[in-house]
Design a protein around this motif. Structure first.
Motif, mmCIF file in Angstrom:
data_model
loop_
_atom_site.group_PDB
_atom_site.id
_atom_site.type_symbol
_atom_site.label_atom_id
_atom_site.label_comp_id
_atom_site.label_asym_id
_atom_site.label_seq_id
_atom_site.Cartn_x
_atom_site.Cartn_y
_atom_site.Cartn_z
ATOM 1 N N ILE A 189 1.466 0.973 -2.210
ATOM 2 C CA ILE A 189 0.705 2.184 -1.875
ATOM 3 C C ILE A 189 0.456 3.011 -3.134
ATOM 4 O O ILE A 189 -0.649 3.503 -3.356
ATOM 5 C CB ILE A 189 1.440 3.014 -0.798
ATOM 6 N N GLY A 190 1.470 3.148 -3.977
ATOM 7 C CA GLY A 190 1.322 3.921 -5.213
ATOM 8 C C GLY A 190 0.308 3.307 -6.162
ATOM 9 O O GLY A 190 -0.503 4.017 -6.769
ATOM 10 N N GLN A 191 0.348 1.977 -6.317
ATOM 11 C CA GLN A 191 -0.622 1.314 -7.183
ATOM 12 C C GLN A 191 -2.037 1.466 -6.627
ATOM 13 O O GLN A 191 -2.985 1.736 -7.369
ATOM 14 C CB GLN A 191 -0.282 -0.175 -7.318
ATOM 15 N N ALA A 192 -2.181 1.298 -5.317
ATOM 16 C CA ALA A 192 -3.490 1.453 -4.681
ATOM 17 C C ALA A 192 -4.008 2.882 -4.879
ATOM 18 O O ALA A 192 -5.192 3.076 -5.172
ATOM 19 C CB ALA A 192 -3.397 1.112 -3.201
ATOM 20 N N ALA A 193 -3.125 3.861 -4.737
ATOM 21 C CA ALA A 193 -3.525 5.259 -4.914
ATOM 22 C C ALA A 193 -4.068 5.481 -6.320
ATOM 23 O O ALA A 193 -5.115 6.119 -6.495
ATOM 24 C CB ALA A 193 -2.335 6.179 -4.642
ATOM 25 N N ARG A 194 -3.382 4.958 -7.336
ATOM 26 C CA ARG A 194 -3.851 5.113 -8.711
ATOM 27 C C ARG A 194 -5.224 4.470 -8.899
ATOM 28 O O ARG A 194 -6.103 5.038 -9.531
ATOM 29 C CB ARG A 194 -2.851 4.519 -9.697
ATOM 30 N N LEU A 195 -5.419 3.281 -8.336
ATOM 31 C CA LEU A 195 -6.699 2.591 -8.467
ATOM 32 C C LEU A 195 -7.826 3.324 -7.742
ATOM 33 O O LEU A 195 -8.979 3.290 -8.180
ATOM 34 C CB LEU A 195 -6.590 1.162 -7.942
ATOM 35 N N LEU A 196 -7.491 3.983 -6.629
ATOM 36 C CA LEU A 196 -8.494 4.704 -5.851
ATOM 37 C C LEU A 196 -8.691 6.140 -6.329
ATOM 38 O O LEU A 196 -9.607 6.830 -5.876
ATOM 39 C CB LEU A 196 -8.101 4.715 -4.367
ATOM 40 N N GLY A 197 -7.815 6.607 -7.224
ATOM 41 C CA GLY A 197 -7.941 7.965 -7.746
ATOM 42 C C GLY A 197 -7.518 9.039 -6.769
ATOM 43 O O GLY A 197 -8.064 10.142 -6.766
ATOM 44 N N VAL A 198 -6.526 8.712 -5.915
ATOM 45 C CA VAL A 198 -6.008 9.672 -4.941
ATOM 46 C C VAL A 198 -4.489 9.735 -5.066
ATOM 47 O O VAL A 198 -3.879 8.927 -5.758
ATOM 48 C CB VAL A 198 -6.413 9.297 -3.490
ATOM 49 N N SER A 199 -3.881 10.661 -4.346
ATOM 50 C CA SER A 199 -2.422 10.765 -4.360
ATOM 51 C C SER A 199 -1.817 9.664 -3.481
ATOM 52 O O SER A 199 -2.476 9.175 -2.554
ATOM 53 C CB SER A 199 -1.976 12.130 -3.832
ATOM 54 N N PRO A 200 -0.569 9.280 -3.747
ATOM 55 C CA PRO A 200 0.091 8.314 -2.870
ATOM 56 C C PRO A 200 0.143 8.787 -1.416
ATOM 57 O O PRO A 200 0.035 7.985 -0.498
ATOM 58 C CB PRO A 200 1.495 8.178 -3.466
ATOM 59 N N ASP A 201 0.281 10.103 -1.204
ATOM 60 C CA ASP A 201 0.291 10.630 0.164
ATOM 61 C C ASP A 201 -1.030 10.362 0.872
ATOM 62 O O ASP A 201 -1.054 10.005 2.048
ATOM 63 C CB ASP A 201 0.585 12.134 0.177
ATOM 64 N N THR A 202 -2.135 10.526 0.165
ATOM 65 C CA THR A 202 -3.450 10.249 0.756
ATOM 66 C C THR A 202 -3.580 8.775 1.088
ATOM 67 O O THR A 202 -4.009 8.404 2.190
ATOM 68 C CB THR A 202 -4.574 10.692 -0.191
ATOM 69 N N ALA A 203 -3.187 7.916 0.165
ATOM 70 C CA ALA A 203 -3.259 6.467 0.417
ATOM 71 C C ALA A 203 -2.377 6.081 1.607
ATOM 72 O O ALA A 203 -2.763 5.261 2.434
ATOM 73 C CB ALA A 203 -2.842 5.690 -0.834
ATOM 74 N N ARG A 204 -1.208 6.692 1.706
ATOM 75 C CA ARG A 204 -0.297 6.421 2.819
ATOM 76 C C ARG A 204 -0.910 6.871 4.144
ATOM 77 O O ARG A 204 -0.852 6.166 5.146
ATOM 78 C CB ARG A 204 1.045 7.107 2.561
ATOM 79 N N ARG A 205 -1.540 8.058 4.143
ATOM 80 C CA ARG A 205 -2.199 8.545 5.365
ATOM 81 C C ARG A 205 -3.332 7.618 5.783
ATOM 82 O O ARG A 205 -3.512 7.345 6.972
ATOM 83 C CB ARG A 205 -2.719 9.975 5.164
ATOM 84 N N TRP A 206 -4.106 7.119 4.820
ATOM 85 C CA TRP A 206 -5.184 6.178 5.135
ATOM 86 C C TRP A 206 -4.618 4.908 5.753
ATOM 87 O O TRP A 206 -5.155 4.382 6.708
ATOM 88 C CB TRP A 206 -6.000 5.850 3.900
ATOM 89 N N ALA A 207 -3.517 4.420 5.180
ATOM 90 C CA ALA A 207 -2.883 3.206 5.718
ATOM 91 C C ALA A 207 -2.325 3.475 7.113
ATOM 92 O O ALA A 207 -2.506 2.658 8.025
ATOM 93 C CB ALA A 207 -1.780 2.724 4.774
ATOM 94 N N ASP A 208 -1.666 4.625 7.306
ATOM 95 C CA ASP A 208 -1.109 4.972 8.619
ATOM 96 C C ASP A 208 -2.201 5.094 9.677
ATOM 97 O O ASP A 208 -1.984 4.774 10.845
ATOM 98 C CB ASP A 208 -0.323 6.287 8.554
ATOM 99 N N ALA A 209 -3.375 5.542 9.274
ATOM 100 C CA ALA A 209 -4.493 5.711 10.201
ATOM 101 C C ALA A 209 -5.244 4.400 10.437
ATOM 102 O O ALA A 209 -6.186 4.363 11.224
ATOM 103 C CB ALA A 209 -5.457 6.773 9.671
ATOM 104 N N GLY A 210 -4.833 3.342 9.740
ATOM 105 C CA GLY A 210 -5.481 2.051 9.916
ATOM 106 C C GLY A 210 -6.776 1.876 9.158
ATOM 107 O O GLY A 210 -7.515 0.919 9.399
#
Length: 128
Positions: free
Chosen positions: A6-27
């Motif tokens: 999740i952290g690596q994906a967040a860096r690649l997408l230019g968002v915070s890990p929390d945002t990436a985690r919320r996107w993953a949690d929301a499917g």
């Protein structure tokens, strides 16, 4: 196939890990557990999601410049004819030279949101 935390994906997408985690949690992007128990996103899914994010901005202006860096204006140096505008877009600092007239017409000021659009060797500044 490479997988990303999740952290690596967040860096690649230019968002915070929390945002990436919320996107993953929301499917919005599929995750699975690796052999160590870490929640990861496979590379193909992350690439598709990244492309989807890039296309999903309904408020985007119509332009052929595809590399957009939304950020905040951190500096403006005005000369008699030319101007230098600095934008901090996440970890990216972009500096553009444009006419003083363009800066005045856009109403650019330090602290306001703006988007730097890069095409070839030119940087276009859009007020957002």
């Amino acid at each position: 196939m490479q997988s990303y935390t999740i952290g690596q994906a967040a860096r690649l997408l230019g968002v915070s890990p929390d945002t990436a985690r919320r996107w993953a949690d929301a499917g919005r992007v599929a995750t699975h557990r690796d052999e160590s128990g870490w929640r990861v996103i496979d590379g193909k899914s992350l690439a598709a999601f990244s492309a989807e994010l890039a296309l999903g901005d309904d408020d985007a202006s119509y332009t052929s410049a595809r590399n957009a860096f939304p950020g905040i204006v951190t500096g403006i140096k005005l000369g008699d004819i030319a101007a230098q505008v600095t934008i901090q877009a996440g970890p990216h600092r972009l500096v553009s030279l444009l006419t003083r007239e363009a800066v005045e017409e856009l109403g650019l000021e330090v602290g306001m949101q703006a988007t730097a659009r890069v095409k070839s060797t030119s940087v276009h500044i859009d007020r957002t």
